[in-house]
Design a protein around this motif. Structure first.
Motif, mmCIF file in Angstrom:
data_model
loop_
_atom_site.group_PDB
_atom_site.id
_atom_site.type_symbol
_atom_site.label_atom_id
_atom_site.label_comp_id
_atom_site.label_asym_id
_atom_site.label_seq_id
_atom_site.Cartn_x
_atom_site.Cartn_y
_atom_site.Cartn_z
ATOM 1 N N UNK A 114 0.837 -1.204 0.000
ATOM 2 C CA UNK A 114 0.000 0.000 0.000
ATOM 3 C C UNK A 114 0.868 1.250 0.000
ATOM 4 N N UNK A 115 1.904 1.229 0.821
ATOM 5 C CA UNK A 115 2.836 2.363 0.864
ATOM 6 C C UNK A 115 3.573 2.490 -0.472
ATOM 7 N N UNK B 125 8.172 -2.331 14.260
ATOM 8 C CA UNK B 125 9.102 -2.255 13.132
ATOM 9 C C UNK B 125 10.553 -2.300 13.606
ATOM 10 N N UNK B 126 10.748 -2.295 14.930
ATOM 11 C CA UNK B 126 12.103 -2.345 15.499
ATOM 12 C C UNK B 126 12.256 -3.584 16.372
ATOM 13 N N UNK B 127 11.125 -4.043 16.897
ATOM 14 C CA UNK B 127 11.119 -5.082 17.914
ATOM 15 C C UNK B 127 10.139 -6.185 17.525
ATOM 16 N N UNK B 128 10.604 -7.419 17.445
ATOM 17 C CA UNK B 128 9.673 -8.522 17.188
ATOM 18 C C UNK B 128 8.994 -8.947 18.485
ATOM 19 N N UNK B 129 7.809 -9.517 18.375
ATOM 20 C CA UNK B 129 7.091 -9.976 19.566
ATOM 21 C C UNK B 129 6.173 -11.135 19.194
ATOM 22 N N UNK B 130 5.830 -11.943 20.201
ATOM 23 C CA UNK B 130 4.902 -13.061 19.967
ATOM 24 C C UNK B 130 3.564 -12.544 19.441
ATOM 25 N N UNK B 131 2.978 -13.278 18.530
ATOM 26 C CA UNK B 131 1.695 -12.956 17.870
ATOM 27 C C UNK B 131 1.850 -11.890 16.796
ATOM 28 N N UNK B 132 3.051 -11.301 16.701
ATOM 29 C CA UNK B 132 3.237 -10.162 15.798
ATOM 30 C C UNK B 132 4.130 -10.508 14.613
ATOM 31 N N UNK C 35 6.246 -4.305 9.036
ATOM 32 C CA UNK C 35 6.783 -3.009 9.481
ATOM 33 C C UNK C 35 8.316 -2.977 9.378
ATOM 34 N N UNK C 36 8.987 -4.125 9.655
ATOM 35 C CA UNK C 36 10.451 -4.168 9.440
ATOM 36 C C UNK C 36 10.742 -3.898 7.957
ATOM 37 N N UNK C 37 9.937 -4.495 7.078
ATOM 38 C CA UNK C 37 10.137 -4.276 5.636
ATOM 39 C C UNK C 37 9.921 -2.803 5.292
ATOM 40 N N UNK C 38 8.913 -2.214 5.900
ATOM 41 C CA UNK C 38 8.634 -0.789 5.667
ATOM 42 C C UNK C 38 9.825 0.069 6.114
#
Ligand code: NAP
Length: 278
Positions: free
Chosen positions: A110-111, A138-145, A152-155
């Motif tokens: 989309x962006x 986009x900086x930090x990974x987390x469970x369920x995410x 967001x990392x790709x963005x």
């Protein structure tokens, strides 16, 4: 100077707040959303300052058409805000290719679609700002995410590279990284969940989903204040590449950077041992 903003996902949440803040600052706003009537219901009728348009960012033709309509009315785009997005919450193993495609179609492609449409005119003008709304995820990974964070990392990688590519044309890119803000983001109408449960994940999924539900409506970040900060940054001569929003995000990024530094140091000898002796 009266700037013209082009904002995606402006029907509610952060996008609507940014549109309102820019209008209050006296700027012109092209406010876009999947349903034009939702944008108008929130921001009011079109005026000399406001143009509402239908735009599902996953549709490249709609992105081109919306940028065309914006230029027809206001003649320029000075500030592009790629804000539209949602979170898919689920353990990676429980997600499907369709979930991934949908998450990336909005948050990343989309962006791309809107940026492809707007960049030619912004490049020709030799000035302008692009705000890409990422996340602490986009900086930090987390469970369920896993999917949301991946998008967001790709963005982030895209935006950091784009910033270098367009800087010679006088364009500044700022990646916006909010922690939890009190929008509709955690409401069931915004979040998406997978439909492929695996029993081994039941207990953790249940607990984590409940904790997200508890956080809905309790997020400490104020979207109005974030919107005002972006209006201020839009006229800074040297805006930051990254703008981290809210204390939770600031502290989490501090901790991540410290952990990365420590790991880099700990494995330094092994890391450099891979250099060739050509
Ligand atoms: N709130 C937070 O805690 C938080 C934290 C970090 C990052 N963010 C990011 O901030 C951005 C805005 O989220 P929010 O908090 O304002 O959430 P929100 O209140 O749920 O608003 C999301 C907005 O995005 C729009 N949207 C979703 N998919 C779209 C699509 N395919 N095309 C066009 N518009 C679309 C929604 O439109 P509809 O009304 O049509 O659904 C809505 O306007 C997102 O990128 C999100 O990832 C939010």
């Amino acid at each position: 100077m009266q700037a013209t903003w082009f904002i995606t996902g402006a029907s509610r949440g952060l996008g609507a707040n940014i549109a309102e803040a820019a209008l209050r600052a006296g700027d012109r706003v092209v406010a876009t959303g999947r349903k034009r009537e939702d944008v108008s219901a929130r921001l009011g009728h079109d005026s000399e300052q406001l143009l509402s348009l239908a735009l599902d960012v996953a549709d490249p033709a709609q992105a081109q058409a919306a940028v065309g309509a914006a230029l027809k009315k206001f003649g320029a785009i000075d500030v592009l805000v790629n804000n539209a997005g949602y979170g898919h919450l689920g353990f990676f193993e429980e997600t499907t290719l369709q979930d991934v495609q949908a998450q990336f179609s909005t948050n990343l492609f989309g962006t791309f679609n809107v940026t492809w449409a707007a960049l030619p005119v912004m490049r020709s003008a030799r000035r302008g700002r692009i705000f890409n709304v990422s996340s602490l995820a986009g900086i930090l990974g987390a469970e369920l995410c896993s999917l949301y964070s991946a998008s967001k990392f790709a963005l982030e990688g895209f935006s950091e590279s784009l910033a270098k590519e367009v800087a010679p044309f006088g364009l500044h890119v700022t990646i916006v990284e909010p922690g939890p803000f009190r929008t509709d983001f955690l409401k069931p109408e915004s979040l998406r969940f997978g439909d492929k449960p695996i029993a081994d994940y039941d207990e953790r999924r249940g607990k984590l989903r409940a904790s997200f539900e508890e956080r809905n409506g309790q997020q400490p970040g104020d979207p109005l204040k974030l919107a005002q900060a972006l209006v201020k940054l839009a006229s800074e001569p040297e805006p930051p590449l990254r703008f981290i929003a809210g204390s939770i995000a600031v502290n989490a990024v501090d901790a991540k950077l410290a952990a990365m530094q420590a790991e880099l140091k700990r494995w330094h000898a092994t890391s450099v041992s891979t250099d060739g002796t050509y």
